[in-house]
Design a protein around this motif. Sequence first.
Motif, PDB file in Angstrom:
ATOM      1  N   HIS A  54       0.870  -0.993   0.186  1.00  0.00           N
ATOM      2  CA  HIS A  54      -0.050  -0.247  -0.233  1.00  0.00           C
ATOM      3  C   HIS A  54       0.707   1.248  -0.030  1.00  0.00           C
ATOM      4  O   HIS A  54       1.690   1.075   0.265  1.00  0.00           O
ATOM      5  CB  HIS A  54      -1.094  -0.022   1.063  1.00  0.00           C
ATOM      6  N   CYS A  79      -0.639   5.042   4.152  1.00  0.00           N
ATOM      7  CA  CYS A  79      -2.142   4.090   3.819  1.00  0.00           C
ATOM      8  C   CYS A  79      -2.234   3.063   4.566  1.00  0.00           C
ATOM      9  O   CYS A  79      -1.481   2.283   5.598  1.00  0.00           O
ATOM     10  CB  CYS A  79      -2.598   4.330   2.543  1.00  0.00           C
ATOM     11  N   SER A  80      -3.175   2.222   3.741  1.00  0.00           N
ATOM     12  CA  SER A  80      -3.465   0.429   5.116  1.00  0.00           C
ATOM     13  C   SER A  80      -3.736  -0.244   3.604  1.00  0.00           C
ATOM     14  O   SER A  80      -4.050   0.094   2.540  1.00  0.00           O
ATOM     15  CB  SER A  80      -4.363   0.742   5.743  1.00  0.00           C
ATOM     16  N   LYS A  81      -3.483  -1.292   3.671  1.00  0.00           N
ATOM     17  CA  LYS A  81      -4.400  -3.105   3.301  1.00  0.00           C
ATOM     18  C   LYS A  81      -5.389  -2.505   2.256  1.00  0.00           C
ATOM     19  O   LYS A  81      -5.814  -3.281   1.777  1.00  0.00           O
ATOM     20  CB  LYS A  81      -4.089  -3.971   4.410  1.00  0.00           C
ATOM     21  N   ASP A  92      -0.799  -4.156   5.856  1.00  0.00           N
ATOM     22  CA  ASP A  92      -0.428  -3.214   6.983  1.00  0.00           C
ATOM     23  C   ASP A  92       1.322  -2.798   7.153  1.00  0.00           C
ATOM     24  O   ASP A  92       1.615  -4.459   7.814  1.00  0.00           O
ATOM     25  CB  ASP A  92      -0.953  -3.006   7.942  1.00  0.00           C
ATOM     26  N   LEU A 136       1.979   0.382  11.226  1.00  0.00           N
ATOM     27  CA  LEU A 136       0.136   0.857  10.167  1.00  0.00           C
ATOM     28  C   LEU A 136      -1.001   0.871  10.595  1.00  0.00           C
ATOM     29  O   LEU A 136      -0.549  -0.882  10.347  1.00  0.00           O
ATOM     30  CB  LEU A 136       0.550   1.452   8.214  1.00  0.00           C
ATOM     31  N   GLY A 137      -2.042   0.272  10.119  1.00  0.00           N
ATOM     32  CA  GLY A 137      -3.266  -0.020   9.982  1.00  0.00           C
ATOM     33  C   GLY A 137      -4.033  -0.309  11.253  1.00  0.00           C
ATOM     34  O   GLY A 137      -3.926  -0.326  12.474  1.00  0.00           O
ATOM     35  N   SER A 151      -1.635  -3.522  11.698  1.00  0.00           N
ATOM     36  CA  SER A 151      -0.108  -4.033  12.801  1.00  0.00           C
ATOM     37  C   SER A 151       1.085  -3.853  13.723  1.00  0.00           C
ATOM     38  O   SER A 151       0.108  -2.606  13.890  1.00  0.00           O
ATOM     39  CB  SER A 151       0.927  -3.977  11.098  1.00  0.00           C
TER      40      SER A 151
END
Length: 409
Positions: A35, A39-41, A64, A68-69, A71
């Motif tokens: 990504h 951002c994120s997956k 991620d 991030l996200g 993770s």
Amino acid sequence: MPAEHITFPGHAGTPLAARLDLPSGPVLATALFAHCFTCSKDIPAARRIAARLASMGIAVLRFDFTGLGHSEGEFSNTSFSSNVADLNAAAQYLASRGMAPDLLIGHSLGGAAVLRARAGIPSVKGVVTLGAPFDPGHVAHNFEDALPEIAAHGSAQVNLGGRPFTISREFVEDIQAETLLPAISELHAALLVLHAPQDAIVGIENAAQIFTTAKHPKSFVTLDDADHLISRAQDAEYAASVIAAWAGRYIDLAPPAPPPGAPEGVLRVTESSPDGYLQDIQSGPDHHAYADEPLAYGGSNLGMSPYGFVSAGLGACTSMTLRMYARRKGWPLLGIDVEISHDKVHAQDATTGNPSRIDQFTRKIYLQGDLSTDQRHRLLEIADKCPVHRTLEHGARVVTLLQDTATQS
């Protein structure tokens, strides 16, 4: 679309959250998606691309990056190099399951990361970038006002996309020191570059540099007026379609032998998104179509309606049947056009006596060529022997089984 929600250890050993989008049928190949920066997956473009590839038999792992996200880990301790290391960790996880990635797809800084990571993932046959920078240091323009503070104090908190992130001096030094030129020139994989000329975050000149540096086979496709995040549904759909068509050229997607009783194989329909009615229809690795509903019925009008496909089957089968017969007879049939219209008409139910409506397909056949009156009449009779015509006229038995699947989104 079946999916598994999984975790695997990242570059530092911390768990990374991932989603493995799986085909409804056999897995013919595997893709790994990276990504964009911060951002994120789960951004819309990643979801749509994964769904489209899964519909054609390609499993897609999107995860991620560290911090991030969903993770774990600290984003402030990451760098471009750690993102590349996370990609390698993801590839190793897939390989441990017998699904070593055939395709790498990266969005924005993730695109730069997949270009850099390719050398460490020998199974890869194709690489796709979307809005990727040629120079990873380009990402620093997102927080250029904070660069003096980062240099003086070792880190600074910046606002990116309405969210706070801590950017470290090590991150800045890492992206500034990185050069992708050797990685791109020695990619040893097919390359597809997707970029929007009006991208206000990463300029189109980056795509030109990536493309000219790479060796063949390479392709470039413009995303027209899409924004950097490819946030509009129609832009994500276009990108997904291009990637799917391109991937089929460089990745072996040979399906297993069809099951007994299904000589044409299994046709699979996969819902694109629970938000609308768009469906991916895949027949083997080579044939894809969209089914949808008109805008007036809440659809996006990107494909024929289900009844439209029924009419198409009748029309195509009619034309093929006439061609087979005329060819066998040696008749001068130069061309065939078939028009189908579908409607429901009132009829009396044969068993209950209650008023009902039945489906009516009106078929108009246009025959070109110096055919006699007898030949034309005979071809009209042959049209009624079309297998789809007979199926519609006589009816068919549909056996429905509810199957167990992997976790659904």
